[in-house]
Design an enzyme around this catalytic site. Structure first.
Site, PDB file in Angstrom:
ATOM      1  N   LYS A 134      -5.306   7.445  -3.600  1.00 46.05           N
ATOM      2  CA  LYS A 134      -5.385   6.316  -4.531  1.00 46.05           C
ATOM      3  C   LYS A 134      -6.579   6.409  -5.466  1.00 46.05           C
ATOM      4  O   LYS A 134      -6.535   5.913  -6.584  1.00 46.05           O
ATOM      5  CB  LYS A 134      -5.436   4.991  -3.762  1.00 46.05           C
ATOM      6  CG  LYS A 134      -4.095   4.626  -3.157  1.00 46.05           C
ATOM      7  CD  LYS A 134      -4.099   3.202  -2.646  1.00 46.05           C
ATOM      8  CE  LYS A 134      -2.758   2.854  -2.007  1.00 46.05           C
ATOM      9  NZ  LYS A 134      -2.784   1.543  -1.328  1.00 46.05           N
ATOM     10  N   LYS A 218       7.063  10.530  -1.895  1.00 49.14           N
ATOM     11  CA  LYS A 218       7.439   9.265  -1.262  1.00 49.14           C
ATOM     12  C   LYS A 218       7.968   8.279  -2.301  1.00 49.14           C
ATOM     13  O   LYS A 218       7.448   8.234  -3.418  1.00 49.14           O
ATOM     14  CB  LYS A 218       6.168   8.696  -0.609  1.00 49.14           C
ATOM     15  CG  LYS A 218       6.346   7.508   0.272  1.00 49.14           C
ATOM     16  CD  LYS A 218       5.011   7.073   0.864  1.00 49.14           C
ATOM     17  CE  LYS A 218       4.109   6.409  -0.154  1.00 49.14           C
ATOM     18  NZ  LYS A 218       2.929   5.760   0.423  1.00 49.14           N
ATOM     19  N   LYS A 221       6.022   2.342  -5.498  1.00 47.17           N
ATOM     20  CA  LYS A 221       6.022   1.491  -6.690  1.00 47.17           C
ATOM     21  C   LYS A 221       5.141   2.055  -7.790  1.00 47.17           C
ATOM     22  O   LYS A 221       5.278   1.705  -8.946  1.00 47.17           O
ATOM     23  CB  LYS A 221       5.607   0.071  -6.339  1.00 47.17           C
ATOM     24  CG  LYS A 221       4.198  -0.071  -5.876  1.00 47.17           C
ATOM     25  CD  LYS A 221       3.825  -1.524  -5.744  1.00 47.17           C
ATOM     26  CE  LYS A 221       2.467  -1.662  -5.101  1.00 47.17           C
ATOM     27  NZ  LYS A 221       2.415  -1.224  -3.700  1.00 47.17           N
TER      28      LYS A 221
HETATM   29  P1  TYM Z   1       2.480  -1.437   1.599  1.00 41.13           P
HETATM   30  O1  TYM Z   1       2.410  -2.780   0.949  1.00 41.13           O
HETATM   31  O2  TYM Z   1       2.136  -0.241   0.782  1.00 41.13           O
HETATM   32  O3  TYM Z   1       3.914  -1.175   2.213  1.00 41.13           O
HETATM   33  C1  TYM Z   1       4.552  -2.150   3.018  1.00 41.13           C
HETATM   34  C2  TYM Z   1       5.332  -1.467   4.119  1.00 41.13           C
HETATM   35  O4  TYM Z   1       6.333  -0.598   3.577  1.00 41.13           O
HETATM   36  C3  TYM Z   1       6.210   0.709   4.143  1.00 41.13           C
HETATM   37  N1  TYM Z   1       6.607   1.713   3.120  1.00 41.13           N
HETATM   38  C4  TYM Z   1       7.536   2.652   3.315  1.00 41.13           C
HETATM   39  N2  TYM Z   1       8.314   2.933   4.380  1.00 41.13           N
HETATM   40  C5  TYM Z   1       9.187   3.965   4.261  1.00 41.13           C
HETATM   41  N3  TYM Z   1       9.307   4.712   3.122  1.00 41.13           N
HETATM   42  C6  TYM Z   1       8.546   4.465   2.033  1.00 41.13           C
HETATM   43  N4  TYM Z   1       8.686   5.203   0.917  1.00 41.13           N
HETATM   44  C7  TYM Z   1       7.596   3.388   2.100  1.00 41.13           C
HETATM   45  N5  TYM Z   1       6.701   2.873   1.232  1.00 41.13           N
HETATM   46  C8  TYM Z   1       6.093   1.838   1.872  1.00 41.13           C
HETATM   47  C9  TYM Z   1       4.737   0.814   4.501  1.00 41.13           C
HETATM   48  O5  TYM Z   1       4.512   1.811   5.479  1.00 41.13           O
HETATM   49  C10 TYM Z   1       4.460  -0.590   5.023  1.00 41.13           C
HETATM   50  O6  TYM Z   1       4.908  -0.722   6.366  1.00 41.13           O
HETATM   51  N6  TYM Z   1      -1.819  -1.215   4.148  1.00 41.13           N
HETATM   52  C11 TYM Z   1      -0.459  -1.768   4.183  1.00 41.13           C
HETATM   53  C12 TYM Z   1      -0.433  -3.288   4.278  1.00 41.13           C
HETATM   54  C13 TYM Z   1      -1.200  -3.839   5.425  1.00 41.13           C
HETATM   55  C14 TYM Z   1      -0.849  -3.757   6.800  1.00 41.13           C
HETATM   56  C15 TYM Z   1      -1.883  -4.438   7.494  1.00 41.13           C
HETATM   57  C16 TYM Z   1       0.253  -3.213   7.491  1.00 41.13           C
HETATM   58  C17 TYM Z   1      -2.390  -4.501   5.335  1.00 41.13           C
HETATM   59  N7  TYM Z   1      -2.786  -4.870   6.567  1.00 41.13           N
HETATM   60  C18 TYM Z   1      -1.847  -4.575   8.878  1.00 41.13           C
HETATM   61  C19 TYM Z   1       0.263  -3.335   8.883  1.00 41.13           C
HETATM   62  C20 TYM Z   1      -0.770  -4.011   9.554  1.00 41.13           C
HETATM   63  C21 TYM Z   1       0.245  -1.365   2.908  1.00 41.13           C
HETATM   64  O7  TYM Z   1      -0.371  -1.096   1.916  1.00 41.13           O
HETATM   65  O8  TYM Z   1       1.595  -1.460   2.940  1.00 41.13           O
END
Ligand code: TYM
Length: 356
Positions: A134, A218, A221
C-alpha cells in the site's frame, strides 16, 4: 553499554501457560473505503452469515478508523460506513443475533490500540507485506496510521476476546501478528490466558478471488479497471457483460483440479462458480469437464446473477433508508461498548495506569 537503550519487558515465558477459557466468539471487519466486490462477498460476507447461522455470536464492524489511514473524503465517510453496514444486513446478518457497529463509535478500540503499539515490535511491523504494497515506492509519505494499521486490527479482535476471525487470505499475516501481540501481552504482564490466541479462518471456499482481467492479481477495489471486478452495486446486465469479457483461455475445462494449476484465469472462474453454488471445485469440474468457456461463462454469469441480485437489491433498498441503518449501528455500538469497556478497564489495571 548494553545493545539496547530502551527497557523491554522481562522475558520469562511461562511454561505451560493456561489456555484461554472464554466463550467462542467470531469477529471480523470490513474497511469503510468504498465499493465492495465479489471478493469481499465470497471471502468474507457470505462466510460471516454461515457462521452466524451455525449459532456462533458474531461481531461485525465497519473499520472506519482503518479507512482513514489513507485519505477519505469527510463528506462521504459516514455514507461509506452505512454502505458496509447495508452489505452486512443484505448478505444475511441479523442485527438481533449479531452485533454490527462502526469501529470509531467504540472508543475502547483506540485505547487498546495504544497499549498494543507499546507491545508490538517495530521488527514485526516491518515484515507486513500489506504496508509494503500500500505504501509503494513512497513509504515516507504514508501516514503513520497505515504503518500501525495491523496493531489497531489486533486491538479490534482482542478487545472482544474473539476466538475465530474469518477473513480472506490477504489478512492472514495481520491475524498472525494479532496472535503474537496477544501472546506477548499475556507473557509480559504475567496474565496467562487473559487474551485468547484467535484462530484465523482464512481457508474458505474462495479465500483469494482473483481479478477478472488477470488471474495473478487479487480482485481489488484499487484496481483501476472496473472490468477486473464485480461490484456489489453492479446490475445483472453489467455482471453478465463482465463475465463474458473475463479473461480465460481457449482450452476446455479439465476433469482434475491439478490440470488447472497453470491456468490461473480458468482456475479463478471455476473457484468463483464453486463458491457461488456451494459446490466443491471438483464437483464443478465433474459437471463441465470437456466444455469450453463459450458454455461455462454463461452458466457462471447465471449463477452470479442469481446469487448477487437479491443481495444488491436489498443493499439498494437499505441505502434508501439510512435511518434504519443508523438504528442498527447505534444499537450495535452500545452492545459492543458494553463488552469492550470492561476489557479495556482491565487492561488499564494490568498495565498499571493510575486509578482513583
Ligand atoms: P478489507 O476491507 O480490505 O476486506 C474485507 C474482507 O474481504 C476480504 N477480501 C477478499 N477475499 C477474497 N478475495 C479477495 N479478492 C478479497 N479482497 C478482500 C478480506 O480478506 C476481508 O476479510 N484489515 C481488514 C479489515 C479489518 C479486520 C479487522 C478484519 C480491520 N480490523 C479485524 C478482521 C478482523 C481489511 O482491510 O479488509
Amino acid at each position: 553499554m548494553t545493545d539496547t537503550v530502551t527497557p523491554t519487558a522481562p522475558q520469562s515465558a511461562p511454561q505451560n501457560a493456561p489456555a484461554y477459557e472464554g466463550p467462542r466468539r467470531i469477529l471480523s471487519g470490513i474497511q469503510a473505503s468504498g465499493a465492495l466486490h465479489l471478493g469481499n462477498y465470497l471471502g468474507a460476507l457470505k462466510r460471516f452469515t454461515e457462521l452466524q447461522d451455525q449459532g456462533a455470536p458474531c461481531f461485525l464492524f465497519v473499520a472506519d478508523m482503518h479507512a482513514i489511514t489513507v485519505w477519505q473524503d469527510p463528506a462521504k465517510l459516514a455514507d461509506q460506513t452505512r454502505e458496509i453496514a447495508a452489505a452486512y444486513l443484505a448478505s444475511g446478518l441479523d442485527p438481533a443475533r449479531s452485533i454490527i457497529f462502526p469501529q470509531s463509535a467504540v472508543r475502547a478500540h483506540a485505547d487498546l490500540a495504544w497499549v498494543f503499539n507499546c507491545v508490538a515490535r517495530l521488527g514485526w511491523l516491518d515484515r507486513m507485506t500489506q504496508f509494503k504494497e500500500k505504501s509503494g515506492k513512497h513509504k515516507e509519505r504514508s501516514s503513520v496510521g497505515l504503518y500501525t494499521y495491523p496493531v489497531l486490527q489486533a486491538a479490534d479482535i482482542l478487545l472482544y476476546k474473539a476466538t475465530e476471525v474469518p477473513t480472506g487470505e490477504d489478512q492472514k499475516q495481520h491475524l498472525e501478528l494479532t496472535r503474537d501481540i496477544a501472546a506477548k501481552f499475556n507473557n509480559d504482564f504475567g496474565v496467562p490466558g487473559f487474551f485468547p490466541l484467535p484462530e484465523p479462518l482464512t481457508q474458505g471456499p474462495a479465500p483469494r478471488v482473483m481479478s477478472l482481467r488477470d488471474g495473478s492479481a487479487k480482485m481489488s477495489k484499487s484496481d483501476p479497471s472496473d472490468q477486473s471486478r464485480i461490484n456489489l452495486t453492479d446490475d445483472a446486465d453489467t455482471i453478465v457483460a463482465k463475465i463474458r469479457k473475463a479473461r480465460s483461455d481457449a482450452d476446455v475445462l479439465p476433469d482434475t483440479l491439478e490440470a488447472l494449476n497453470d491456468r490461473p484465469e480458468a482456475k479463478n472462474l471455476v473457484t468463483i462458480y464453486a463458491a457461488l453454488a456451494d459446490m466443491t471445485r471438483e464437483q464443478v469440474l465433474a459437471q463441465y469437464a470437456g466444455q469450453g468457456f463459450g458454455a461455462f461463462k454463461p452458466a457462471l454469469a447465471e449463477r452470479a446473477v442469481e446469487a448477487m441480485a437479491p443481495v444488491t437489491a436489498e443493499m439498494r433498498r437499505l441505502m434508501a433508508d439510512p435511518a434504519e441503518i443508523d438504528r442498527v449501528l447505534k444499537d450495535g455500538a452500545e452492545r459492543a461498548s458494553a463488552i469492550a469497556d470492561p476489557v479495556v478497564d482491565e487492561v488499564k489495571k494490568i498495565v498499571g495506569f493510575w486509578r482513583a
